[in-house]
Motif scaffolding. Structure first.
Motif, PDB file in Angstrom:
ATOM      1  N   TRP A 172       0.824  -1.210   0.000  1.00 47.27           N
ATOM      2  CA  TRP A 172       0.000   0.000   0.000  1.00 47.27           C
ATOM      3  C   TRP A 172       0.862   1.266   0.000  1.00 47.27           C
ATOM      4  N   LEU A 173       2.015   1.225   0.657  1.00 50.74           N
ATOM      5  CA  LEU A 173       2.841   2.427   0.804  1.00 50.74           C
ATOM      6  C   LEU A 173       4.031   2.472  -0.155  1.00 50.74           C
ATOM      7  N   LYS A 174       4.078   1.569  -1.129  1.00 48.74           N
ATOM      8  CA  LYS A 174       5.253   1.503  -2.001  1.00 48.74           C
ATOM      9  C   LYS A 174       5.439   2.778  -2.823  1.00 48.74           C
ATOM     10  N   SER A 175       4.353   3.507  -3.111  1.00 56.35           N
ATOM     11  CA  SER A 175       4.451   4.717  -3.937  1.00 56.35           C
ATOM     12  C   SER A 175       4.737   5.974  -3.123  1.00 56.35           C
ATOM     13  N   ALA A 176       4.688   5.862  -1.804  1.00 59.91           N
ATOM     14  CA  ALA A 176       4.884   7.040  -0.958  1.00 59.91           C
ATOM     15  C   ALA A 176       6.337   7.508  -1.002  1.00 59.91           C
ATOM     16  N   ASP A 177       6.525   8.818  -1.089  1.00 61.50           N
ATOM     17  CA  ASP A 177       7.870   9.393  -1.061  1.00 61.50           C
ATOM     18  C   ASP A 177       8.358   9.635   0.358  1.00 61.50           C
ATOM     19  N   GLY A 178       7.430   9.687   1.285  1.00 58.64           N
ATOM     20  CA  GLY A 178       7.785   9.924   2.675  1.00 58.64           C
ATOM     21  C   GLY A 178       6.598   9.647   3.566  1.00 58.64           C
ATOM     22  N   ILE A 179       6.859   9.560   4.870  1.00 55.12           N
ATOM     23  CA  ILE A 179       5.835   9.219   5.851  1.00 55.12           C
ATOM     24  C   ILE A 179       5.917  10.193   7.019  1.00 55.12           C
ATOM     25  N   PHE A 180       4.756  10.613   7.521  1.00 56.60           N
ATOM     26  CA  PHE A 180       4.678  11.372   8.766  1.00 56.60           C
ATOM     27  C   PHE A 180       4.134  10.445   9.846  1.00 56.60           C
ATOM     28  N   THR A 181       4.621  10.602  11.080  1.00 56.75           N
ATOM     29  CA  THR A 181       4.091   9.839  12.200  1.00 56.75           C
ATOM     30  C   THR A 181       3.884  10.769  13.397  1.00 56.75           C
ATOM     31  N   VAL A 182       3.259  10.236  14.456  1.00 55.20           N
ATOM     32  CA  VAL A 182       2.886  11.073  15.594  1.00 55.20           C
ATOM     33  C   VAL A 182       3.689  10.774  16.863  1.00 55.20           C
ATOM     34  N   GLY A 183       4.639   9.830  16.790  1.00 54.23           N
ATOM     35  CA  GLY A 183       5.415   9.510  17.977  1.00 54.23           C
ATOM     36  C   GLY A 183       6.775   8.932  17.622  1.00 54.23           C
ATOM     37  N   PRO A 184       7.765   9.072  18.507  1.00 61.17           N
ATOM     38  CA  PRO A 184       9.123   8.604  18.233  1.00 61.17           C
ATOM     39  C   PRO A 184       9.230   7.101  17.984  1.00 61.17           C
ATOM     40  N   THR A 185       8.482   6.302  18.737  1.00 60.99           N
ATOM     41  CA  THR A 185       8.554   4.853  18.564  1.00 60.99           C
ATOM     42  C   THR A 185       8.025   4.431  17.203  1.00 60.99           C
ATOM     43  N   ILE A 186       6.888   5.010  16.797  1.00 58.86           N
ATOM     44  CA  ILE A 186       6.338   4.724  15.475  1.00 58.86           C
ATOM     45  C   ILE A 186       7.325   5.169  14.409  1.00 58.86           C
ATOM     46  N   CYS A 187       7.928   6.314  14.611  1.00 58.74           N
ATOM     47  CA  CYS A 187       8.895   6.856  13.646  1.00 58.74           C
ATOM     48  C   CYS A 187      10.049   5.876  13.424  1.00 58.74           C
ATOM     49  N   GLU A 188      10.574   5.333  14.508  1.00 61.02           N
ATOM     50  CA  GLU A 188      11.693   4.397  14.412  1.00 61.02           C
ATOM     51  C   GLU A 188      11.271   3.103  13.722  1.00 61.02           C
ATOM     52  N   LYS A 189      10.117   2.559  14.106  1.00 60.86           N
ATOM     53  CA  LYS A 189       9.635   1.311  13.518  1.00 60.86           C
ATOM     54  C   LYS A 189       9.342   1.472  12.029  1.00 60.86           C
ATOM     55  N   ALA A 190       8.690   2.591  11.664  1.00 61.35           N
ATOM     56  CA  ALA A 190       8.317   2.820  10.269  1.00 61.35           C
ATOM     57  C   ALA A 190       9.541   3.015   9.389  1.00 61.35           C
ATOM     58  N   SER A 191      10.539   3.724   9.902  1.00 56.92           N
ATOM     59  CA  SER A 191      11.747   3.982   9.129  1.00 56.92           C
ATOM     60  C   SER A 191      12.452   2.672   8.764  1.00 56.92           C
ATOM     61  N   THR A 192      12.541   1.764   9.731  1.00 56.56           N
ATOM     62  CA  THR A 192      13.188   0.478   9.494  1.00 56.56           C
ATOM     63  C   THR A 192      12.367  -0.394   8.554  1.00 56.56           C
ATOM     64  N   PHE A 193      11.059  -0.378   8.722  1.00 57.93           N
ATOM     65  CA  PHE A 193      10.176  -1.276   7.974  1.00 57.93           C
ATOM     66  C   PHE A 193       9.972  -0.848   6.525  1.00 57.93           C
ATOM     67  N   TYR A 194       9.645   0.435   6.317  1.00 61.65           N
ATOM     68  CA  TYR A 194       9.309   0.899   4.964  1.00 61.65           C
ATOM     69  C   TYR A 194      10.530   1.313   4.144  1.00 61.65           C
ATOM     70  N   LYS A 195      11.667   1.540   4.817  1.00 57.08           N
ATOM     71  CA  LYS A 195      12.879   1.988   4.133  1.00 57.08           C
ATOM     72  C   LYS A 195      12.623   3.298   3.368  1.00 57.08           C
ATOM     73  N   LYS A 196      11.890   4.185   4.004  1.00 57.19           N
ATOM     74  CA  LYS A 196      11.570   5.487   3.422  1.00 57.19           C
ATOM     75  C   LYS A 196      11.815   6.569   4.472  1.00 57.19           C
ATOM     76  N   PRO A 197      11.943   7.831   4.058  1.00 57.78           N
ATOM     77  CA  PRO A 197      12.068   8.914   5.042  1.00 57.78           C
ATOM     78  C   PRO A 197      10.812   8.999   5.912  1.00 57.78           C
ATOM     79  N   VAL A 198      11.004   9.032   7.213  1.00 61.41           N
ATOM     80  CA  VAL A 198       9.893   9.118   8.160  1.00 61.41           C
ATOM     81  C   VAL A 198      10.130  10.315   9.068  1.00 61.41           C
ATOM     82  N   HIS A 199       9.093  11.135   9.247  1.00 58.24           N
ATOM     83  CA  HIS A 199       9.238  12.391   9.981  1.00 58.24           C
ATOM     84  C   HIS A 199       8.203  12.479  11.099  1.00 58.24           C
TER      85      HIS A 199
END
Length: 395
Positions: A172-199
């Protein structure tokens, strides 16, 4: 000037907590001369935003509060609620006409020029629409992950299903250029999982212009405190331990009085029916309307915050914490001691997570002795306006 297409299924006048985030960012974008913004949302019943750039799509629907499961997950629960263990597919994908009508809007506006698309999850159809729109407009595309999908900490992980869930999630997220999240833990998990910039863009409160300088009550004179909890309760948000500690405090300090109000669709007595409560009053107010909530906030001296106390709940950053910050009153939280909520409470100076009766007693005595002070500027770092400045830099 940048032209933004915002896809946010939840939007004003919807009362879901997810609607508040992008409704307020929309207001700030509209006040900024560097941006124009167009919104695609569901057709929520109520007083809608009177702006031609906000498009309420599909049949009118009424928001209903999300139900909570007030028990341990059973095998029957996993049959009735597959989202407990599989997050990358939801029921709206099977029967939702909103996506069809929203795609029709995109098709009818192919000549529009958008520089950025932002899709807010949930539901999954918002992400699907964002991907579709990116293919049409050929521009940058960001997904706002307020909640994790297959990586959600509280999800029941059944090995094969979890693997499939992960694969669909990444799809679902393969086309995304970047991701926003609402907490540091989610940010860390998403960055590792999606291999995309997470903010990290915190949920926040709208308040730089009108946040009040609250006049403190002198509790050593009134000798009564009104506690309030606003939100759902359940197995993961259980008020029992906190109520025990508060009851114990007022049993040990009989010179003080207290009442606890629960503005919730869930009954607090379901969690404490076997406890002997003699020193505090407990009131179950049910689900309150917006105006009633506003009055309750005015009458409240201390807010209670409940979240998951388990390791898997550390990532949960309920929007209630920011709602409480705006009130500039003390907050007592009961959740995992290393929760992302801890940093918000400590950095804003409004409260702390309680891990023992002694901590709760010391905190309450500090308040009754009028030694607890609110720092206006520390709170303002979590205003929507300040978070908006971070968001603009990322865009």
């Amino acid at each position: 000037m940048k032209n933004i297409l915002l896809i946010s299924y939840y939007f004003e006048p919807c009362q879901a907590i997810g609607a508040k985030r992008w409704s307020e960012f929309f207001t700030l974008f509209n006040q900024d001369e560097e941006y124009t913004i167009t919104v695609l949302t569901a057709n929520w019943k109520g007083i809608k935003v009177q702006d031609p750039s906000v498009h309420y799509i599909g049949d009118e629907i009424e928001f209903k509060p999300f139900k909570s499961i007030n028990k341990q997950f059973t095998f029957l629960d996993t049959i009735k609620h597959p989202s407990i263990y599989f997050k990358s597919i939801d029921k709206m994908m099977l029967k939702d006409s909103w996506l069809i009508h929203a795609k029709e809007w995109v098709d009818a506006h192919k000549s529009e020029q958008f520089d950025i698309i932002i899709a807010s999850f949930t539901p999954i159809n918002a992400i699907r629409l964002g991907t579709y729109a990116k293919n049409i407009y050929k521009c940058k595309y960001f997904v706002d992950m307020r909640d994790m999908m297959s990586l959600q900490g509280q999800k029941v992980k059944i090995p094969l299903l979890h693997y499939i869930d992960n694969c669909v999630d990444k799809y679902w997220l393969k086309s995304a250029d970047g991701i926003f999240t609402v907490g540091p833990t989610i940010c860390e998990k998403a960055s590792t999982f999606y291999k995309k910039p997470v903010h990290l863009i915190y949920n926040a409160f709208m308040g730089n212009q009108y946040i009040p300088h609250v006049q403190r009550n002198e509790f050593n004179k009134t000798k009564k405190i009104v506690f309030s909890y606003l939100g759902t309760m359940g197995n993961k948000r259980n008020p029992r331990q906190l109520i025990e500690w508060i009851e114990r405090f007022f049993t040990n300090h009989k010179e003080y009085k207290a009442e606890i109000n629960f503005a919730s669709q869930d009954n607090p007595h379901d969690f404490i029916q076997d406890l002997e409560i003699n020193s505090i009053e407990i009131h179950w107010l049910g689900y309150l309307k917006k105006q009633e909530i506003s009055q309750l906030k005015l009458d409240t001296d201390i807010f209670l915050l409940l979240e998951d106390t388990h390791e898997n709940g550390k990532e949960n950053v309920t929007g209630k914490v920011f709602e409480y910050l705006l009130e500039q009153k003390p907050v007592i939280a009961f959740c995992h001691p290393d929760s992302d909520i801890k940093n918000i409470l400590s950095n804003s100076g409004v409260g702390k997570i309680m891990s023992s009766y002694e901590e709760c007693e010391n905190f309450l005595l500090t308040i009754f002795e009028n030694k607890f002070e609110i720092d206006h500027q520390r709170i303002l770092q979590f205003s929507r306006e300040n978070q908006f400045e971070f968001l603009k830099k990322l865009l």
